[in-house]
Every structure is written in structure tokens, then in C-alpha cells.
Design an enzyme around this catalytic site. Structure first.
Site, PDB file in Angstrom:
ATOM      1  N   LYS A   1       0.872  -1.179   0.000  1.00  0.00           N
ATOM      2  CA  LYS A   1       0.000   0.000   0.000  1.00  0.00           C
ATOM      3  C   LYS A   1       0.912   1.233   0.000  1.00  0.00           C
ATOM      4  O   LYS A   1       1.438   1.638   1.030  1.00  0.00           O
ATOM      5  CB  LYS A   1      -0.907  -0.024   1.231  1.00  0.00           C
TER       6      LYS A   1
ATOM      7  N   GLU B   1       9.325   1.401  11.183  1.00  0.00           N
ATOM      8  CA  GLU B   1      10.414   2.379  11.055  1.00  0.00           C
ATOM      9  C   GLU B   1       9.748   3.743  11.025  1.00  0.00           C
ATOM     10  O   GLU B   1       9.125   4.118  10.035  1.00  0.00           O
ATOM     11  CB  GLU B   1      11.220   2.103   9.781  1.00  0.00           C
TER      12      GLU B   1
ATOM     13  N   CYS C   1      13.603  10.560   7.141  1.00  0.00           N
ATOM     14  CA  CYS C   1      13.474  10.439   8.591  1.00  0.00           C
ATOM     15  C   CYS C   1      14.792  10.560   9.353  1.00  0.00           C
ATOM     16  O   CYS C   1      14.779  10.966  10.506  1.00  0.00           O
ATOM     17  CB  CYS C   1      12.792   9.116   8.944  1.00  0.00           C
TER      18      CYS C   1
ATOM     19  N   GLU D   1       9.838  16.401  14.667  1.00  0.00           N
ATOM     20  CA  GLU D   1      10.315  16.091  13.328  1.00  0.00           C
ATOM     21  C   GLU D   1       9.837  17.170  12.361  1.00  0.00           C
ATOM     22  O   GLU D   1       8.671  17.549  12.363  1.00  0.00           O
ATOM     23  CB  GLU D   1       9.807  14.722  12.880  1.00  0.00           C
TER      24      GLU D   1
END
Length: 475
Positions: free
Chosen positions: A170, A245, A279, A379
Site C-alpha cells: 500500500k 520504522e 526520517c 520532526e
């Protein structure tokens, strides 16, 4: 484009489609299927049927097919890279690199899968042996984000297929086209129908259906921490295996004795690659006060040489993928400035005929930041970096660890002992000392704390798609 199920293009049950937009121009470049739980069931049933024979396929044959897929990726590299450049906005050179490295990772997994072993403990019992074997977990759901649509899928797909699992992928609704093209390539390589399926769409209903379905044995997810926590909780409620992750807020420490000729280019290159949309990029910097001004001057000068433009222009950076991702950078800059940070370069949306229709944000450096600011604690997923001075190495490590995240960290020091001691103290899944480069294929990658569960790459990545079984044999 339609879903790719059981080796064929399949219309969605909803009969609905959504647009894929070019983030540089806002133009519609293609449409993708809006799947619903019926499509999820069809894809998982296909993968379940294929698993019955795929798990019995000799590992050498799995490796052969995966090598063939890698070669076909190289053959179709230009087409795949242009697809990514159009749907993501990343400069074409970076997209070509993604295809090359992904193909290399498929090749690595092919060989590493041949080296998986069981065990026979030496119990020395007459007429009795204990056999420890590995078996594939079953049907895997791979949910991947937009920023590296092929690489992040490869980490999961290559390992799962070599372990004997089948996969339902997906992809992100922002970048589904490259994954769908990859599925075609795997069919061309000779993979049996149903081994690798792709469904597209968005919303919790399709995600929940993929995770909760009785056929799903494992979910492999890369993406934001909040979504990862929701997936983890839902998977745990159904006793599903997971590899997660998740987000990062990666610190870099530049010690007083650091070689700035090495540190500055490495940090600039890593902080602003892919417009900061990955990331484990450098998000925050701690620089010793004795070199703080010099470091900032060099970093600003090098950053201002970076070019921003459309992906086929030969530029260093492209646009952000969508308004939501763009807005996060703008919000964090305003938050930092409101709390006393100094804007050294960038910081404002780029304007002009070249930029007005896309989500372009320049490489941005904020100085004199602190941990009251979002840039140092949340983040960013954009081309913004916060920099603050420190007095002692112990202080820098404490600040670096003062985070819910723990994906990656970086240390620059000419003293090897200092670098190693700091690396041992940093709470991160990976630590780079005196350089920053891509993670290697043969070593584990993943995070601690809120940055994830499990590891990808290396033999560790393949083992994550197996279950251990003990067979007690008497003879």
C-alpha cells in the site's frame, strides 16, 4: 491507474479514483484507484493463495527471480526515475540513484537469503535431535510513505520475498505510480501471480482493513510516529507481527576539534537532501561554542550555493510533496523566530513564475535555538535546521538524548576516543562518526524509543520475516 492484484490490473470496487499531482506545478499527472475493504480482501486472498506454493519454492529460485527483477529495474531505470521525479518533485539525479540503490538491495537480499540457516544443537542424546528451522511468517502488508517510494518498499519486499512470504503493498497516495510500475516489472521478471500485489487509496478504512484482516500475518510500515503507534496498537490487538520504522529528530554534535572541512559539507548535504523529506536527516545541530560562529558562517555560505527548482532542471532541491508537508517547515520557522531564534538564511516561501504553482521552500538555517522550539524537539520533514551552541561534550550528549526519538545521530570529532564514547552514549539506532552517508545494505537500520520497532536490511531484515520452529526428532 488501477490496482495490481494477482498479476493483473483490477478496477477498484468503489469505481472511484483520485488525482496524483505534480508538486512542482500542481498539474494532474495521473489518477489512482481509491480502494475499499473489498479490494483489500481481494488482494490479501490473492497473496494467501500464492503463499501456498511460494513458501515451497526453492530459495535458489527465489534468488534468481529477484536478481532478474533487479536487472529489469536497471533496464527501466529512466522510466521509473522520471515517474518518481514527477510525482515527488525530487531532482532526477536523486531518483536515478534511488532506483540503482534499490536494485542493489534486491541483489543483496537475493544472496543473503541463500545464507539463512537453521540449527541442530549438540545435545548428544541417543536417538534424538532438536531441529531449529525458519519458516516464512505468511502474507505481509507493506505500507510505505512518499519520500523514497521504491527504496523503502525494497527494504520490505526484497526481504519478505526471499523469506518465502507474499506481499500486499500500500504506497502513499502522493507517490503511488512508481510502486505500480514496479509491480509490472516483477511480473515481467517471472514472479508468480499473487506474490506481489499493490492496492492504492487513502483513509483509515483501507488501513484498518489491511491490518485487521485475518490473512495478514505481519505489517511492515515506514512513516510518521503517530501513525506507527496506531498501527502498532491495532496490530497488537490482533497479535500481528510488526516492523515499524518511524519518525526521527536526528541530532549532530560538532565538537571543538572537529574538521569543519569535512563536517560542514557532510551536514549540508544530508540536511537538505530530498528537500529534507526523510526520517534520519540532520534536524538539529549542537556546535561547540568555540567554533560556533565559524561553523555557522561556513554552513550558511555553502547552503546558499544550493539551487532549488523543478526536478528536470539539474537543481539540488525540488519542492515539498504537498501543502501539509510544506506547512510544517513554515510553522516551525515561525515558532523558532517567535521564541528568539535568528534566521541565517532561507525561511520564506519561494516566489516567482518558477515557484508559484508548487510547494517550494528554501534550505533554511536557524541559529541560537533551544529546546523550547519545535525545530529542536519535533520532526520537521523539511529543509530547516536548528543550531545551538554547547559548552561541554556531556552537555551536548544530554541535549541530543533529550528527545522521544532515536533513529540516528552524528558526531564530528578528530579524537577517535571522544567520538566513540559519545556514539556509545547517544540513544539512537545508528550513529555516524566524522561523515554522513547512506546506510549500508548489510547492516541493520532502525530506531529506538519512538523511532520504531525492529530492524531492516542485512540478514536481520530477512530474519524479521521468518518464524522460528523447533522440531524434536526421535529415531
Amino acid at each position: 491507474m488501477e490496482n495490481y492484484i494477482n498479476g493483473k490490473w483490477v478496477k477498484p470496487h468503489s469505481a472511484q479514483y483520485a488525482d496524483v499531482l505534480n508538486p512542482s506545478t500542481g498539474a494532474v499527472i495521473e489518477r489512482f484507484a481509491c480502494s475499499n475493504p473489498e479490494d483489500v480482501n481481494a488482494a490479501l486472498e490473492s497473496a494467501k493463495m500464492a503463499f501456498k506454493s511460494w513458501k515451497k519454492t526453492p530459495v535458489a529460485h527465489r534468488a534468481k527471480l529477484q536478481h532478474q527483477a533487479a536487472q529489469l529495474m536497471r533496464k527501466h531505470a529512466d522510466e521509473l526515475a522520471r515517474t518518481i521525479a514527477n510525482e515527488l518533485g525530487r531532482p532526477l539525479a536523486g531518483c536515478l540513484t534511488e532506483i540503482s540503490r534499490s536494485a542493489d538491495l534486491f541483489d543483496f537480499y537475493s544472496e543473503e537469503g541463500l545464507r539463512l540457516k537453521g540449527e541442530v544443537p549438540l545435545h548428544n542424546l541417543e536417538g534424538e535431535k532438536a531441529l531449529i528451522v525458519r519458516e516464512p511468517v505468511g502474507v505481509v502488508v507493506a505500507i510505505t510513505p512518499f519520500n523514497y517510494p521504491i527504496t523503502l518498499l525494497t527494504m520490505k519486499l526484497g526481504a519478505a520475498l526471499m523469506a518465502g512470504c507474499t506481499v500486499v503493498s500500500k504506497p502513499s497516495e502522493d507517490t503511488p505510480l512508481s510502486t505500480l510500475k514496479l509491480a509490472e516489472i516483477f511480473t515481467e521478471a517471472g514472479y508468480p501471480e499473487g506474490v506481489f500485489n499493490v492496492i492504492t487509496g487513502y483513509g483509515y478504512d483501507i488501513g484498518n482493513a489491511l491490518i485487521e484482516h485475518s490473512i495478514t500475518a505481519k505489517i511492515a510500515f515506514t512513516g510518521g510516529t503517530d501513525t506507527g503507534l496506531r498501527i502498532g496498537a491495532l496490530a497488537a490487538a490482533h497479535n500481528k507481527r510488526v516492523t515499524l520504522e518511524l519518525g526521527g529528530q536526528s541530532p549532530a554534535i560538532v565538537c571543538a576539534d572537529a574538521n569543519l572541512a569535512v563536517a560542514v559539507p557532510a551536514i549540508v548535504r544530508h540536511a537538505f537532501a530530498n528537500s529534507g523529506q526523510f526520517c534520519y536527516r540532520v534536524n538539529r545541530l549542537y556546535v561547540h561554542e568555540s567554533i560556533y560562529a565559524d561553523f555557522l558562517g561556513q554552513m550558511v555560505a555553502l547552503t546558499e550555493k544550493l539551487t532549488v527548482g523543478h526536478p528536470f532542471s539539474g537543481c539540488d532541491m525540488g519542492p515539498m510533496v504537498n501543502q501539509k508537508i510544506y506547512q510544517n517547515s513554515e510553522n516551525q520557522v515561525q515558532d523558532a523566530l517567535h521564541k528568539g531564534a535568528l534566521l541565517k538564511t532561507g525561511g520564506h516561501r519561494m516566489k516567482g513564475e518558477l515557484y508559484d504553482k508548487g510547494w517550494f521552500f528554501p534550505p533554511t538555517i536557524l541559529a541560537d535555538t533551544n529546546h523550547s522550539m519545535q525545530i529542536m524537539t519535533q520532526e520537521t520533514f523539511g529543509p530547516v535546521v536548528g543550531v545551538m551552541p554547547f559548552q561541554t561534550n556531556e552537555q551536548a550528549v544530554a541535549w541530543a538524548n533529550d528527545s522521544d526519538f532515536g533513529l540516528a545521530a552524528y558526531v564530528f570529532s578528530e579524537q577517535l576516543g571522544t567520538g566513540l564514547r559519545m556514539a556509545e552514549s547517544l540513544e539512537a539506532g545508528s550513529v555516524w562518526i566524522n561523515n554522513i552517508h547512506r546506510s549500508y545494505h548489510d547492516v541493520p537500520f532502525g530506531g529506538v524509543k519512538q523511532s520504531g520497532i525492529g530492524r531492516e536490511k542485512g540478514h536481520y531484515g530477512i530474519e524479521a520475516y521468518t518464524e522460528l520452529k523447533t522440531i524434536y526428532l526421535n529415531y
